[in-house]
Design a protein around this motif. Structure first.
Motif, PDB file in Angstrom:
ATOM      1  N   HIS A  70       0.861  -1.183   0.000  1.00 50.86           N
ATOM      2  CA  HIS A  70       0.000   0.000   0.000  1.00 50.86           C
ATOM      3  C   HIS A  70       0.897   1.233   0.000  1.00 50.86           C
ATOM      4  O   HIS A  70       2.122   1.131   0.132  1.00 50.86           O
ATOM      5  N   HIS A 117      -7.128  -0.012  -5.075  1.00 54.91           N
ATOM      6  CA  HIS A 117      -7.329   0.061  -3.620  1.00 54.91           C
ATOM      7  C   HIS A 117      -8.228   1.225  -3.201  1.00 54.91           C
ATOM      8  O   HIS A 117      -9.033   1.089  -2.286  1.00 54.91           O
ATOM      9  N   MET A 122      -9.995   2.141   0.212  1.00 56.50           N
ATOM     10  CA  MET A 122      -8.871   2.741   0.939  1.00 56.50           C
ATOM     11  C   MET A 122      -8.828   4.240   0.660  1.00 56.50           C
ATOM     12  O   MET A 122      -7.955   4.748  -0.067  1.00 56.50           O
TER      13      MET A 122
END
Ligand SMILES: [Cu+2]
Length: 184
Positions: A70, A117, A122
């Motif tokens: 990430h 993501h 996210m």
């Protein structure tokens, strides 16, 4: 009676100190771990997480995640809504343990820029408010000498009052005598 007054005057400064420490704790900067124990990853609802707290300027966000799985991009509102940070990124982090200070009041938008993501959840925004004003300085602790013990009931108080009256009378009387003496 006198013993009770003494015990009150000794506990008051301690209570004031406790209040001051509590106020300092409330006014101080707070560190928030994004996603709490779950960290920054696919799955948690960051919208729900961000709405749990009241952020103020000076607070910090900590992003914990596996490096390279990430990242953290601070982006514009537009990029936040479209999940497309191209040319709309203000800051980026990728250490796996990123400490981000919310230095000034305003709305901050964060997304993960790993493909899919952001669209997968996210992303979140935080509204950062003005910091609380610093606590006012505490009053100086009362000193024991400022609180003389009360005079014993009866003779003491009465004689003290009488003595003050005598002093108040003696002064003008003696002055009057002096003036009369000068005139004669
Ligand atoms: Cu991600």
């Amino acid at each position: 009676m006198a013993a009770k007054a003494a015990s009150l005057s000794s506990t008051a400064p301690a209570a004031a100190l406790l209040l001051l420490l509590a106020a300092a704790g409330l006014a101080g900067a707070t560190e928030y771990t994004v996603g709490d124990s779950e960290g920054w990853t696919i799955g948690p609802s960051y919208l729900a997480w961000s709405q749990k707290y009241n952020f103020t300027a000076g607070d910090t966000l900590v992003f914990n995640y596996v490096q390279r799985q990430h990242d953290v991009f601070r982006v514009t509102q537009d990029a936040f809504q479209t999940c497309d940070p191209a040319n709309k990124t203000m800051q980026r982090w990728a250490s796996g343990h990123d400490v981000v200070e919310l230095a000034a009041p305003g709305i901050y938008y964060f997304i993960c820029n790993v493909s899919g993501h952001c669209l997968g959840g996210m992303k979140f925004s935080v509204a950062v408010g003005e910091p609380l004003p610093p606590p006012s300085p505490p009053p100086p602790p009362p000193r024991a000498s400022l609180f003389p013990p009360p005079p014993p009931v009866g003779s003491g108080a009465a004689s003290l009052t009488r003595r003050r009256w005598m002093q108040a009378l003696v002064m003008p009387v003696s002055c009057l005598g002096l003036i009369i003496g000068m005139l004669i």
